[in-house]
Enzyme design. Structure first.
Site, PDB file in Angstrom:
ATOM      1  CE1 TYR A 164       0.032  -3.394  13.868  1.00 24.08           C
ATOM      2  CE2 TYR A 164      -2.087  -2.292  14.056  1.00 24.08           C
ATOM      3  CZ  TYR A 164      -0.711  -2.273  14.180  1.00 24.08           C
ATOM      4  OH  TYR A 164      -0.084  -1.124  14.638  1.00 24.08           O
ATOM      5  N   GLY A 211       4.553  -3.256   0.566  1.00 25.40           N
ATOM      6  CA  GLY A 211       4.033  -4.445   1.233  1.00 25.40           C
ATOM      7  C   GLY A 211       5.123  -5.274   1.873  1.00 25.40           C
ATOM      8  CG  HIS A 257       3.118  -5.925  17.264  1.00 30.58           C
ATOM      9  ND1 HIS A 257       1.931  -5.713  16.601  1.00 30.58           N
ATOM     10  CD2 HIS A 257       3.910  -6.618  16.412  1.00 30.58           C
ATOM     11  CE1 HIS A 257       1.998  -6.285  15.398  1.00 30.58           C
ATOM     12  NE2 HIS A 257       3.189  -6.824  15.267  1.00 30.58           N
ATOM     13  CB  SER A 270       0.931   6.945  -9.334  1.00 31.35           C
ATOM     14  OG  SER A 270       1.322   5.627  -9.580  1.00 31.35           O
ATOM     15  CG  ASP A 272       5.138   2.433  10.601  1.00 28.51           C
ATOM     16  OD1 ASP A 272       5.965   2.043  11.449  1.00 28.51           O
ATOM     17  OD2 ASP A 272       4.230   1.703  10.143  1.00 28.51           O
ATOM     18  CG  LEU A 326      11.241  -2.371   4.512  1.00 32.35           C
ATOM     19  CD1 LEU A 326      12.301  -2.382   3.418  1.00 32.35           C
ATOM     20  CD2 LEU A 326      11.912  -2.552   5.876  1.00 32.35           C
ATOM     21  CB  SER A 327       6.985   2.442   6.894  1.00 35.36           C
ATOM     22  OG  SER A 327       6.731   1.750   8.064  1.00 35.36           O
ATOM     23  CB  SER A 328       6.074   1.809   0.880  1.00 33.88           C
ATOM     24  OG  SER A 328       4.975   0.928   0.974  1.00 33.88           O
ATOM     25  CB  SER A 329       1.478   3.240   3.482  1.00 33.50           C
ATOM     26  OG  SER A 329       1.800   2.274   4.422  1.00 33.50           O
TER      27      SER A 329
HETATM   28  C1  GLA Z   1       3.079  -1.600  11.733  1.00 33.83           C
HETATM   29  C2  GLA Z   1       2.335  -0.392  12.268  1.00 33.83           C
HETATM   30  C3  GLA Z   1       3.139   0.277  13.379  1.00 33.83           C
HETATM   31  C4  GLA Z   1       3.527  -0.741  14.462  1.00 33.83           C
HETATM   32  C5  GLA Z   1       4.177  -1.960  13.812  1.00 33.83           C
HETATM   33  C6  GLA Z   1       4.458  -3.048  14.809  1.00 33.83           C
HETATM   34  O1  GLA Z   1       4.261  -1.203  11.099  1.00 33.83           O
HETATM   35  O2  GLA Z   1       2.123   0.533  11.227  1.00 33.83           O
HETATM   36  O3  GLA Z   1       2.387   1.327  13.934  1.00 33.83           O
HETATM   37  O4  GLA Z   1       2.436  -1.092  15.239  1.00 33.83           O
HETATM   38  O5  GLA Z   1       3.369  -2.503  12.793  1.00 33.83           O
HETATM   39  O6  GLA Z   1       5.450  -2.651  15.693  1.00 33.83           O
END
Ligand code: GLA
Length: 383
Positions: A219, A119, A32, A65, A169, A122-125
């Site tokens: 968020y 979800g 954050h 997909s 991410d 781990l930033s799949s998007s």
């Molecule tokens: C998500 C957001 C990031 C970051 C984190 C928290 O992953 O996509 O940009 O803000 O939360 O660190």
């Protein structure tokens, strides 16, 4: 890989021209902080999304997909949000924003497949956005500056998909390097690869199985609290633009001017920024024990001051903390569910896994998933 290529052949006939991949990420420390102009220290992991693609000259994009098993089609010159096939908005968004940024894209047919859990924080998007952007770049014969690409992917997520994330991410998915963490200054976008000398140590990611339900509203609320803090502190500390500019001793001097909740949120962010910079120094000195302590402090701040943890994340972290050989453990990503990241001595990994598999379900009633991760390269061509 075979499944991907077969899927492409079945749907589109013939062979793909290129296969691109982009990884998910785990953030080691600096949570954050990205939307506060601060510092982050993520690694790209050995879980990614792969896209098999080929150019089309009729101005259409056709994206397949596997899961769900659906093919969508859209014209490159008129890209609309798809509220039915939401997964397709990542591809639509990057196609639209790459073009708005002036890149001349051709049409494309593409199939994608990945193993970044969805979800799970781990930033799949981001992996999907970056792998699609790389594919459009390639089939269109372009060379897009990597930092610009990360920014465009973020913009697609903010404006097209409608999620107000920071830059971390997309940046790490594009720019990561094997065996390194990436120190990113989220204001200047200057970055530095920080070698992770992890001999004898593993990065273990534990998925709580809690999908980050609350995350969007909470968020955005955290973002506004930080902005409110800056507004008030600006009066007292002229010239600051973000929490990144606030020195911790100045903060202590003036923090009583802030509403109580705002104060705690801001204090966490200022301390977390300091922890990231200190972490880099410790990692450079090879002091993993010191780094582990900062990871633990980061979790405590996220739990008590920033309040984005949840009972399941706290349970997972507590199990790790009570395991001999664990160097540090914290929640990672936005919070309210998703994963923890733990550094653990190799010879203690088995015991950690045993304890998590036994104690976590006993306490929470949920089944954990455990991924032992390595730090890998950011997005690129799959040879
Ligand atoms: C998500 C957001 C990031 C970051 C984190 C928290 O992953 O996509 O940009 O803000 O939360 O660190």
């Amino acid at each position: 890989m075979e499944m991907l290529i077969n899927g492409f052949r079945e749907r589109f006939g013939g062979e793909p021209e290129t296969i691109m991949r982009a990884p998910g990420r785990v953030n080691l420390i600096g949570e954050h902080t990205d939307y506060n102009d601060g510092f982050v220290l993520p690694v790209a992991i050995d879980r990614d999304i792969m896209v098999a693609s080929r150019r089309r000259d009729d101005g259409l994009a056709r994206i397949f997909s596997f899961d769900p098993d659906i093919l969508v089609e859209f014209p490159m010159d008129d890209i609309e949000y798809d509220s039915e096939n939401r997964w397709s908005n990542y591809s639509r968004g990057v196609a639209r924003h790459l073009q708005e940024a002036g890149h001349n894209l051709s049409g494309m047919e593409a199939a994608f497949l990945g193993n970044v859990p969805r979800g799970a924080g781990l930033s799949s998007s981001a992996a999907l956005e970056v792998s699609m952007a790389m594919s459009f770049e390639k089939v269109s014969g372009l060379e897009i500056d990597p930092v610009e690409m990360a920014l465009i992917c973020q913009k697609a997520e903010n404006e097209f998909v409608g999620v107000n994330c920071g830059i971390m991410d997309q940046f790490i998915s594009r720019m990561g390097r094997r065996d390194n963490a990436l120190l990113l200054d989220c204001r200047s976008l200057e970055f530095e690869q920080v070698p992770l000398n992890l001999e004898g140590i593993k990065i273990v990611v534990c998925n709580t199985g809690v999908q980050r339900g609350l995350v969007d509203s909470e968020y955005n609320e955290r973002r506004s609290e930080c902005e409110r803090g800056v507004k008030i502190l600006e009066e007292l500390l002229p010239g600051i633009k973000a929490l990144r500019d606030v020195d911790i001793s100045d903060f202590h001097k003036y923090k009583n001017h802030l509403p109580e909740i705002t104060e705690r949120r801001c204090e966490y962010v200022i301390e977390e920024n300091n922890r990231v910079l200190e972490s880099v120094q410790l990692l450079e000195e090879g002091d993993l024990v010191g780094f582990g302590i900062l990871m633990n402090e980061s979790h405590i701040g996220l739990r008590d001051e920033y309040e984005v943890s949840c009972p399941e994340l706290d349970t997972m972290v507590t199990i790790a903390w009570s395991t001999e050989g664990v160097i540090g453990s914290r929640m990672t990503g936005a919070g309210f569910g998703g994963c923890t990241v733990t550094l653990v001595q190799e010879d203690a990994v088995e015991e950690l896994i045993r304890k998590v598999n036994k104690e976590y379900p006993e306490i929470t009633g949920l089944q954990p998933e455990i991924y032992i991760c390595t730090a890998e390269d950011g997005a690129g061509v799959v040879e």
